[in-house]
Design an enzyme around this catalytic site. Structure first.
Site, PDB file in Angstrom:
ATOM      1  N   ASP A  46      -8.362  -6.628  -4.543  1.00  0.00           N
ATOM      2  CA  ASP A  46      -8.042  -5.302  -4.001  1.00  0.00           C
ATOM      3  C   ASP A  46      -8.924  -4.237  -4.660  1.00  0.00           C
ATOM      4  O   ASP A  46      -8.864  -4.037  -5.868  1.00  0.00           O
ATOM      5  CB  ASP A  46      -6.556  -5.000  -4.251  1.00  0.00           C
ATOM      6  CG  ASP A  46      -6.054  -3.800  -3.462  1.00  0.00           C
ATOM      7  OD1 ASP A  46      -6.873  -2.931  -3.103  1.00  0.00           O
ATOM      8  OD2 ASP A  46      -4.846  -3.729  -3.191  1.00  0.00           O
TER       9      ASP A  46
ATOM     10  N   HIS B 125      -8.399  -4.813   0.027  1.00  0.00           N
ATOM     11  CA  HIS B 125      -7.081  -4.187   0.119  1.00  0.00           C
ATOM     12  C   HIS B 125      -6.235  -4.751   1.263  1.00  0.00           C
ATOM     13  O   HIS B 125      -5.007  -4.731   1.198  1.00  0.00           O
ATOM     14  CB  HIS B 125      -7.250  -2.672   0.286  1.00  0.00           C
ATOM     15  CG  HIS B 125      -5.940  -1.950   0.309  1.00  0.00           C
ATOM     16  ND1 HIS B 125      -5.067  -1.969  -0.764  1.00  0.00           N
ATOM     17  CD2 HIS B 125      -5.320  -1.220   1.274  1.00  0.00           C
ATOM     18  CE1 HIS B 125      -3.997  -1.259  -0.456  1.00  0.00           C
ATOM     19  NE2 HIS B 125      -4.123  -0.801   0.762  1.00  0.00           N
TER      20      HIS B 125
ATOM     21  N   SER C 178       0.834  -1.194   0.000  1.00  0.00           N
ATOM     22  CA  SER C 178       0.000   0.000   0.000  1.00  0.00           C
ATOM     23  C   SER C 178       0.881   1.261   0.000  1.00  0.00           C
ATOM     24  O   SER C 178       1.732   1.390  -0.870  1.00  0.00           O
ATOM     25  CB  SER C 178      -0.954  -0.038   1.199  1.00  0.00           C
ATOM     26  OG  SER C 178      -1.989   0.904   1.039  1.00  0.00           O
TER      27      SER C 178
END
Lengths: 363, 363
Positions: free
Chosen positions: B308, B343, B144
């Site tokens: 995601d 995610h 991320s």
């Protein structure tokens, strides 16, 4: 096109699903076109969350949210059909809602207003139609929350219309959308200017919570791809990239859209309508979705959009699958529109399904 | 496992991308395992938005957010590697941030803190590594926002590590995520208890805006499908279906998760980190993404997750495609993990990529 805007006042109690009662209550509605002699050319249009009875025309300078579909020579041809659209109870455009006065007092319901359901909304519409001596509709049509009403009509009042047409909707609101609704509600309630629902109804303060709620909703109205094409990573010319409050164009648009919405919509009503959507489940009171769908007697048409990120196409396919499973294939048509626009497709990509819709009505 | 938690104080100015200067500044960091004699077994781990330097172990009863991956005999084996993880500048776990004091005054930066970028974060990490006499890393890894740092390292300091491993990230934050970040920020700022950033830092008031921001973020951490499986449409037992504030289980969880987050995270820091993510674009300062990627000299590994919904797998595939286009296929491996989790997959579905990661490090 003959257009009229009216409000009907009902003094008999409206018994709600919750056990609560609304008494008296008003239903605001618009009509377009003319009722024929047999009184059988009426199409009921059901509006979505932020919609209203102003689905076509331009009465009082309010332009119709579905003018591309409803009007003379449009897919819903007002030369042929008499279109009626009511403001759902709980919504703030003339029907009884949380901001209405509690008869005979001079105070508004606010949080003492009862929770209303999709079933309650259609019950009220049924009563209005009765009062107008319209016993049999030609069709009922609606998208999103309007689609929920259409589906509920097809099960709870299966003979009321010959055709039921539901767009961009679902048979039961998913926890994912319940989560969105929760956060929108939380934003409204947390706003100190909302004052626990006691804000000034006449001179509404600036309600950032309502603005944020709208922004959250907007995330579903268009898709990631459309945002990319429409806004990209363009930065507002006059803003600095390294200013904490400098904005991308998408951010400026969200500000604009959110603020605009605050002038048009009431936060208490939004809370109640979000609740109605969250608790909506077509199978409620039945053993299963299949069991609920067994009540359908007249043809149901489902129109979904592949890019819808609120009520996903597969949720509407589940209805078709369930109809097939109970041997009712002949009573259900499923049509999926290829679209990358998002939940608002049914409002903005009318070209993509107008012919299909027109053929349904002619068939 | 040898664990240490330290803070380094730097008195030289840190020149930021914006032209602003931080002086002096602190960098808090944790280390796991031992540096070898050649000082070449170091792996730098970069943390995500709400992460910290506590990526493994249990120092001060803070449990590591990537303990499934980092530790003795884990994919990142601390028997072999010396792991270092720094708290990025702008984050509140010991490094200089908006809630730090402005030397030599006794007041905090708050909104006078400069906007920091992903490039600034890695510049500070580079300076820390220099100060520890670590010139050459074995690998850099992060997911991320940590993946953004990893990618930026591979382009701006291409010789600093032999392997660059980026998970669940993108080469440029999409307008869709910029919109989410905007709404999260708006929720924080609109909260009157936030007091325009002047809230009491020691005795923090209840910040509903921060809670709402977290709830919005949570919408990406798991998918629609996981929400369906985990919560369904279950209603809280003690709540009434027709109570406006009655809750579904997903709503109760959002309340719980949001409130919990408020005890752990600072709203000013969140605003600054969201800004850093929104303005992140790997091609910034270059003519194109391809142009930026031409700087890569050592192998880049990309790990994406099909489920995601924040940084979509196709955004990472775009990096691979661009690498292929510039004739750098041999410098880039792309691995897509099948996942329906969302995610947070890189944090919770470690089993699905641990072997792949372990093999990268052994190769």
């Amino acid at each position: 096109m003959n257009e009229e805007s009216r409000i009907s006042h009902f003094t008999n109690p409206l018994y709600l699903q919750s056990g609560r009662i609304l008494e008296p209550y008003d239903i605001a509605y618009n009509t377009y076109g003319s009722l024929n002699e047999k009184r059988d050319n009426c199409i009921l249009v059901c509006h979505a969350l932020t919609g209203s009875q102003h689905c076509s025309g331009s009465l009082n300078e309010k332009y119709g949210w579905w003018s591309n579909i409803i009007g003379p020579n449009k897919a819903i041809d007002t030369n042929e059909y008499f279109v009626i659209c009511t403001n759902v109870i709980g919504s703030a455009f003339g029907s009884t809602s949380p901001i209405s006065k509690i008869y005979p007092k001079d105070i508004s319901y606010r949080f003492s207003f009862p929770v209303v359901t999709i079933s309650d909304m259609i019950k009220a519409q049924r009563i209005l139609l009765d009062s107008l001596d319209i016993k049999q509709l030609y069709a009922i049509i609606g998208g999103s929350m309007g689609g929920m009403q259409t589906l509920s009509f097809s099960i709870l009042y299966p003979n009321i219309a010959k055709k039921f047409i539901a767009l961009s909707t679902t048979h039961a609101t998913s926890p994912y959308i319940i989560a969105f609704n929760k956060i929108m509600s939380e934003a409204i309630i947390s706003d100190t200017n909302f004052d626990n629902g006691n804000y000034d109804l006449e001179y509404k303060p600036i309600l950032n919570g309502l603005k944020i709620a709208r922004m959250i909703g907007y995330l579903h109205y268009i898709t990631k791809e459309t945002m990319q094409n429409k806004f990209g990573r363009n930065y507002v010319n006059s803003d600095g990239l390294y200013e904490l409050f400098g904005r991308f164009e998408i951010e400026r648009y969200l500000d604009y859209n959110g603020e605009n919405f605050c002038n048009k919509f009431d936060p208490l009503c939004l809370l109640y309508l979000l609740k109605a959507i969250s608790i909506y489940d077509l199978s409620y009171g039945f053993n299963s979705l299949e069991d609920a769908l067994k009540n359908i007697k007249n043809k149901l048409y489902l129109i979904s959009f592949s890019g819808d990120s609120m009520f996903f196409a597969n949720e509407m396919r589940e209805i078709k699958t369930a109809m097939d499973a109970i041997g009712s294939s002949h009573l259900c048509d499923y049509y999926e529109v290829k679209s990358e626009y998002g939940h608002d497709s049914f409002l903005v990509e009318c070209d993509k399904y107008a012919d299909y819709l027109s053929n349904i009505l002619k068939s």
